[in-house]
Design an enzyme around this catalytic site. Structure first.
Site, PDB file in Angstrom:
ATOM      1  N   HIS A 144       0.835  -1.205   0.000  1.00  0.00           N
ATOM      2  CA  HIS A 144       0.000   0.000   0.000  1.00  0.00           C
ATOM      3  C   HIS A 144       0.867   1.252   0.000  1.00  0.00           C
ATOM      4  O   HIS A 144       0.635   2.186  -0.777  1.00  0.00           O
ATOM      5  CB  HIS A 144      -0.913  -0.003   1.229  1.00  0.00           C
ATOM      6  CG  HIS A 144      -1.685   1.264   1.426  1.00  0.00           C
ATOM      7  ND1 HIS A 144      -2.715   1.659   0.594  1.00  0.00           N
ATOM      8  CD2 HIS A 144      -1.571   2.244   2.367  1.00  0.00           C
ATOM      9  CE1 HIS A 144      -3.201   2.808   1.015  1.00  0.00           C
ATOM     10  NE2 HIS A 144      -2.530   3.189   2.089  1.00  0.00           N
ATOM     11  N   ASP A 243     -11.040   2.242   8.087  1.00  0.00           N
ATOM     12  CA  ASP A 243     -10.588   3.590   8.439  1.00  0.00           C
ATOM     13  C   ASP A 243     -10.857   4.514   7.256  1.00  0.00           C
ATOM     14  O   ASP A 243     -10.051   4.633   6.339  1.00  0.00           O
ATOM     15  CB  ASP A 243      -9.093   3.564   8.776  1.00  0.00           C
ATOM     16  CG  ASP A 243      -8.609   4.902   9.297  1.00  0.00           C
ATOM     17  OD1 ASP A 243      -9.409   5.599   9.935  1.00  0.00           O
ATOM     18  OD2 ASP A 243      -7.439   5.233   9.067  1.00  0.00           O
TER      19      ASP A 243
END
Length: 438
Positions: A144, A243
């Site tokens: 990521h 999130d």
């Protein structure tokens, strides 16, 4: 770190029949939540999932069936929050797990006593499992971090500290809520690349982040550190964690101090906390690639090398407003796995406490977006749409680069391995509402 014991026995079955038929919650799992019956005024209390039922821990406490540390833990689990149960530590909670396993297994002489206090999961609603005093979000997926870094720094996607130190930021605990959360699209300050001044308005690049959340168990005092060999003694269990992120607000505000309003408007957790002991059969070896620097000594141990990782399958789905109205099923966006994390949970705990930061039961550590090495394993729309440049096509003809009002995101997690009974985390669901502009 927990060892595999009789509670993980693959031959163990439960007198709760639904636990034996591929449920997320077989007797080898036994996760915790806080619940009450739907639309009731009864008090919140702890519950343990077994198949499609819940053991009412307040009612179990009233039965006074257990002794010693198991009794102490049952009484703590009967409260309106799991904080005290978490703070009892790994040894006490292990005794509760053994007692519950014995009580719920096929042939238990406690079946006739406990069966009347089971509640159907169809009849309950959840609350937050604990009071989260502090929340820290990490950045543990190198895939990521690299993919996002390439969008902004093509020639230097990873900052020089990434492979040396677990990166994190202190978040806002007041806007974390349990699955079912519905929140308004955030409003904030952004600046278009060709604009001379910023503007204020609804976020246009709303995104999810596929993460795991780890709850601190046993507390520490300010000034106390946690050696890596003891780190998992201070972890209670894991949940699925979404999130939410406002990417356009984030791009304008994050330098030089990092995330702020782009991250603190909503975060959503799954209601069930799967304990670290339940995850013992799904440990994996941990190592950085050979060409990367080895962790500094305080972040390294043989135990962490041998079993520090966790093999948890992660999946993310979308259900748009149009899908709901037409009766269409949700659509898969991506699959990934927690084993791709560049840092282990033990390393996160040890590093967090390495400066004497006090860790309190119920504190939440977010893993950061969990993306795999392949593009299809990306844990956010930012990655899947390559920064909004490549729209994602859905089967009903809709497209997405970022989320629209009415979109629901559903995340699931599970563990499976040969020689072990598969367990799951359930799911976390949350929905985007239109922005409040007045």
């Amino acid at each position: 770190m927990y060892s595999i014991n009789e509670t993980h026995d693959i031959n163990l079955t439960s007198w709760v029949a639904s636990a034996n038929n591929g449920s997320d919650f077989p007797i080898q799992n036994l996760p915790f939540a806080i619940f009450k019956r739907k639309d009731s005024t009864e008090p919140l209390r702890g519950g343990v999932a077994i198949g499609d039922m819940v053991v009412d821990m307040a009612a179990l406490s009233d039965l006074n069936l257990f002794e010693g540390e198991a009794k102490l833990a049952v009484n703590a689990a009967a409260e309106t929050s799991l904080n005290r149960l978490m703070d009892l530590g790994s040894d006490v909670n292990s005794e509760l797990r053994k007692a519950l396993s014995n009580a719920l297994k096929t042939g238990s002489n406690l079946q006739s006593v406990i069966q009347p206090i089971l509640v159907s999961q169809d009849d309950i609603e959840f609350s937050m499992p604990c009071q989260i005093g502090d929340y820290t979000d990490f950045y543990t997926s190198i895939h990521h971090a690299t993919a996002v870094g390439k969008l902004f720094r093509p020639d230097n996607p990873l900052l020089p500290n990434y492979k040396w130190v677990p990166i994190g930021y202190h978040g806002r605990s007041s806007t974390i809520d349990v699955s079912g959360q519905m929140f308004h699209r955030p409003v904030g300050q952004t600046k278009a690349p060709d604009a001379s001044i910023p503007t204020v308005g609804p976020c246009k690049r709303l995104d999810y982040e596929l993460e795991m959340g780890a709850f601190i168990g046993k507390s520490t005092r300010i000034g106390e550190t946690i050696p890596i060999k003891n780190a998992e003694d201070h972890l209670f269990g894991l949940c699925i964690f979404n999130d939410w992120s406002a990417r356009d607000i984030q791009a304008w505000e994050y330098q030089p101090l990092g995330p702020f309003l782009a991250k603190n408007f909503a975060s959503t957790i799954s209601p069930w906390i799967v304990t670290m002991e339940a995850l013992a059969p799904f440990r994996t070896a941990f190592a950085h690639p050979e060409d990367d620097p080895a962790p500094l000594p305080y972040l390294e141990s043989q135990q962490n090398t041998d079993n520090g990782g966790l093999d948890i399958d992660l999946s993310c789905f979308i259900e748009t407003q149009e899908m709901r109205e037409s009766g269409q099923s949700m659509e898969r966006l991506a699959d990934s796995n927690f084993k791709y994390s560049y840092w282990t949970l033990a390393q996160l705990v040890t590093h967090h406490a390495s400066n004497g930061c006090a860790m309190r039961s119920g504190d939440l550590l977010g893993s950061g977006t969990q993306s795999g090495p392949d593009h299809e394993e990306a844990g956010s729309l930012l990655e899947l749409s390559k920064g909004g440049k490549q729209p994602i096509s859905l089967s009903n003809g809709e497209t997405r680069t970022f989320l629209e009002d009415g979109d629901s995101i559903i995340m699931r997690a599970s563990c499976s391995r040969e020689g072990a009974i598969a367990i799951g985390f359930g799911e976390v669901v949350s929905t985007v509402l239109p922005a409040k502009t007045s």
